[in-house]
Design a protein around this motif. Sequence first.
Motif, PDB file in Angstrom:
ATOM      1  N   ARG A 578      74.988  54.634  87.774  1.00 55.13           N
ATOM      2  CA  ARG A 578      74.562  55.711  86.854  1.00 55.13           C
ATOM      3  C   ARG A 578      74.598  55.205  85.632  1.00 55.13           C
ATOM      4  O   ARG A 578      73.440  55.156  85.007  1.00 55.13           O
ATOM      5  N   PHE A 579      75.349  53.980  85.249  1.00 55.00           N
ATOM      6  CA  PHE A 579      75.191  53.425  83.719  1.00 55.00           C
ATOM      7  C   PHE A 579      74.086  52.513  83.895  1.00 55.00           C
ATOM      8  O   PHE A 579      73.149  52.276  82.981  1.00 55.00           O
ATOM      9  N   ALA A 580      73.606  51.794  85.030  1.00 51.00           N
ATOM     10  CA  ALA A 580      72.391  50.896  84.877  1.00 51.00           C
ATOM     11  C   ALA A 580      71.176  51.560  85.010  1.00 51.00           C
ATOM     12  O   ALA A 580      70.187  51.347  84.109  1.00 51.00           O
ATOM     13  N   ILE A 581      71.088  52.779  85.693  1.00 45.91           N
ATOM     14  CA  ILE A 581      69.602  53.425  85.676  1.00 45.91           C
ATOM     15  C   ILE A 581      69.616  54.316  84.413  1.00 45.91           C
ATOM     16  O   ILE A 581      68.252  54.495  83.999  1.00 45.91           O
ATOM     17  N   THR A 582      70.419  54.784  83.928  1.00 43.26           N
ATOM     18  CA  THR A 582      70.473  55.185  82.397  1.00 43.26           C
ATOM     19  C   THR A 582      70.008  54.301  81.430  1.00 43.26           C
ATOM     20  O   THR A 582      68.673  54.510  80.564  1.00 43.26           O
ATOM     21  N   TYR A 583      70.312  52.969  81.523  1.00 43.68           N
ATOM     22  CA  TYR A 583      69.957  51.936  80.490  1.00 43.68           C
ATOM     23  C   TYR A 583      68.245  51.679  81.047  1.00 43.68           C
ATOM     24  O   TYR A 583      67.606  51.510  79.984  1.00 43.68           O
ATOM     25  N   GLN A 584      67.955  51.705  82.357  1.00 46.41           N
ATOM     26  CA  GLN A 584      66.966  51.115  82.602  1.00 46.41           C
ATOM     27  C   GLN A 584      65.923  52.221  82.074  1.00 46.41           C
ATOM     28  O   GLN A 584      64.569  51.770  81.715  1.00 46.41           O
ATOM     29  N   ARG A 585      65.860  53.643  82.405  1.00 47.41           N
ATOM     30  CA  ARG A 585      65.033  54.420  82.063  1.00 47.41           C
ATOM     31  C   ARG A 585      65.068  54.641  80.520  1.00 47.41           C
ATOM     32  O   ARG A 585      63.845  54.811  80.038  1.00 47.41           O
ATOM     33  N   ALA A 586      65.963  54.213  79.655  1.00 46.04           N
ATOM     34  CA  ALA A 586      65.946  54.407  78.115  1.00 46.04           C
ATOM     35  C   ALA A 586      65.085  53.161  77.665  1.00 46.04           C
ATOM     36  O   ALA A 586      64.232  53.044  76.858  1.00 46.04           O
ATOM     37  N   LYS A 587      65.004  51.925  78.321  1.00 45.02           N
ATOM     38  CA  LYS A 587      64.461  50.688  78.222  1.00 45.02           C
ATOM     39  C   LYS A 587      62.884  51.100  78.318  1.00 45.02           C
ATOM     40  O   LYS A 587      61.995  50.586  77.776  1.00 45.02           O
ATOM     41  N   ARG A 588      62.573  51.792  79.462  1.00 46.08           N
ATOM     42  CA  ARG A 588      61.147  51.845  79.943  1.00 46.08           C
ATOM     43  C   ARG A 588      60.771  52.983  78.864  1.00 46.08           C
ATOM     44  O   ARG A 588      59.659  53.010  78.613  1.00 46.08           O
ATOM     45  N   ALA A 589      61.516  54.220  78.662  1.00 45.88           N
ATOM     46  CA  ALA A 589      60.774  55.011  77.680  1.00 45.88           C
ATOM     47  C   ALA A 589      60.753  54.328  76.400  1.00 45.88           C
ATOM     48  O   ALA A 589      59.601  54.654  75.693  1.00 45.88           O
ATOM     49  N   LYS A 590      61.343  53.268  75.710  1.00 46.31           N
ATOM     50  CA  LYS A 590      61.226  52.891  74.761  1.00 46.31           C
ATOM     51  C   LYS A 590      59.821  51.841  74.688  1.00 46.31           C
ATOM     52  O   LYS A 590      59.011  51.911  73.753  1.00 46.31           O
ATOM     53  N   ARG A 591      59.739  51.426  75.828  1.00 53.51           N
ATOM     54  CA  ARG A 591      58.444  50.594  76.043  1.00 53.51           C
ATOM     55  C   ARG A 591      56.986  51.140  76.289  1.00 53.51           C
ATOM     56  O   ARG A 591      56.255  51.271  75.382  1.00 53.51           O
ATOM     57  N   PHE A 592      57.229  52.516  76.851  1.00 47.21           N
ATOM     58  CA  PHE A 592      56.152  53.548  76.679  1.00 47.21           C
ATOM     59  C   PHE A 592      56.004  54.069  75.124  1.00 47.21           C
ATOM     60  O   PHE A 592      54.774  54.456  74.833  1.00 47.21           O
TER      61      PHE A 592
END
Length: 695
Positions: A578-592
Amino acid sequence: MADPSSYRPKPGEIPDSPGVYRFRDEHRRVIYVGKAKSLRQRLANYFQDLAGLHPRTRSMVTTAASVEWTVVSTEVEALQLEYSWIKEYDPRFNVKYRDDKSYPYLAVTMNEEFPRVQVMRGHKKKGVRYFGPYAHAWAIRDTVDLMLRVFPVRTCSAGVFKNAARTGRPCLLGYIDKCSAPCVDRVSAEDHRELAEEFCDFMAGRTGTYLRRLERRMADAAEEMEYERAARLRDDIGALKKAMEKNAVVLADATDADLIAVAEDELEAAVQIFHVRGGRVRGQRGWVTDKVEEITTGALVEHALQQLYGEETGDAVPREVLVPALPDPVEPIQQWLTERRGSGVSLRIPQRGDKKALMETVARNAQQGLVLHKTKRASDLTTRSRALEEITDALDLDSAPLRIECYDISHLQGDDVVASMVVFEDGLARKSEYRRFQIKGFAGQDDVRSMHEVITRRFRRYLAEKERTGEWTDGEDPGAGTPAGGLAEPPGNTLTEDDGRPRRFAYPPQLVVVDGGAPQVAAARRALDELGIDDIAVCGLAKRLEEVWLPGDDDPVVLPRSSEGLYLLQRVRDEAHRFAITYQRAKRAKRFRASPLDDVPGLGETRKQALLKHFGSLKKLRSATIDQICEVPGIGRKTAETIAGALARAAPAAPAVNTATGEIMDDTEEPGQSTGSPGEPVSTGAPDERRGQER
């Protein structure tokens, strides 16, 4: 286990003065903070025969590896410094009262132009008036619903308020006269603030004057034969009296006091607090704590007072505090309370009358709270202990893994590869210790290499901290086994000598769990071996069959499906995921959300929005001339040239596609670029296909 005699100060080193002392463990973590009128006499009690110490005090002094102290001028200064250090270091052996929940407050945001009435939890904010705490949020809403009839103060969120102001139409409460609708200028900001002040005065207990005023106005209206207005005032009075009935009168009118009761046994204590304002019980809360050392009821009361009023000032500290036992000595804590309130505070034990009777009620609540806590905790402790024992036996560990760290890798089709580290101590999540990583050593998707990199980085930092604090034994080489070209953590994250709180990676686990099977486990074990670490166990939990893999074993360890140990490992693994995928989604959203304007030095968010508002879209801004860009307020020629250069270097985004028709939308906006909104670029792939690659 340390021998207290190994770090006992020499005779004459400890001053015979007031002060605060700290015990630290072998990792330099502060594990206990205490104060004393005489440091010499107090510390001498810790270095007597171990057999004569309280069991938990004995555990503390054998866990500690050093002791240090700070001399102060007065006992009040010692009290203040002790409170500050306990809050800063969070020592594991100190008395720390734990709330069984986050209590809701009725809050009025007087720090806003248009104050708002709402339910608030958590830390108190400056400029906000608080009433409570209440046992349930619905109790606050019921009270507010009754009082809005008389005090129609704003209750809507900022978004609803702005939307109403934009459209010129108030919300439903504005139409039914439960809001004065300052959003559409029905009342001025000054009148609305005055209304909020009256609301606060009524909630603070100043009820009699306001009710008498309403009754006079009702009589005047009836006398003038304005019966509709009189009926409305009559209903207002009834609503206020109904709201007041929710808090029964327990003490004489205008009494402001907090009553604190303690229920305790040899190991634990429960504290119950009743907040009485204007003679009525306005709030109630309960705390529990472990008794780490032999401690008196007066000392428990002192710690409760520190926690209760440590962040409060002014009227939040009442004129009277009633307790079951007084701290010894009582003068420092009473002076401290007086300083926080700004006027005299009476700290005493009730002897007779209504206050003594109410204290007995508070004491019964404290006793019930202790019984309930023990009932819950007995089951919880038993289950967690059994889980740790099962893991110890299944993995053939030398001791129970009191600290478990779990690692997981997350990415989306090989992009934005990140990792997470979660920590469980004594079977419970320790969220303050969670960490996250960006994979830096290579590009693309390779979970095994990623796991090796993360474990290497985490434990290289641990070795660096171990070397810094001088914990290396003779002959050890802190750099042994470090691969050439390894990734180092930024030096800015190191601890200072006097910090005392190991951050990030300074404290080792007994067990490392990785999300995956044999390849990931082998990578983690290889990383530890390369660093020369052989005293930390490693295992992996595979998702498919929930098998536990150990390094070098061809077959997994299969725990029974009903095993508490397996359930704990699953919780740890799922939390890491849960903690990893939350960070990954936030990082991806920031890139977009990234924009070419982000690369312009000195161009903040305000001027970016001004540019986009002026031109309408990034596409139009890209085609504008430097002179046209200079027309935007706040944009000089040099900045305009920099903006034009940044936009010229950035390739324009692909045109948006209507996924229903396949039509290319050559609109004025470029998707994902115009306003920095979090929406993702349009893709012709099915959502399920794209999401299926995320892990």
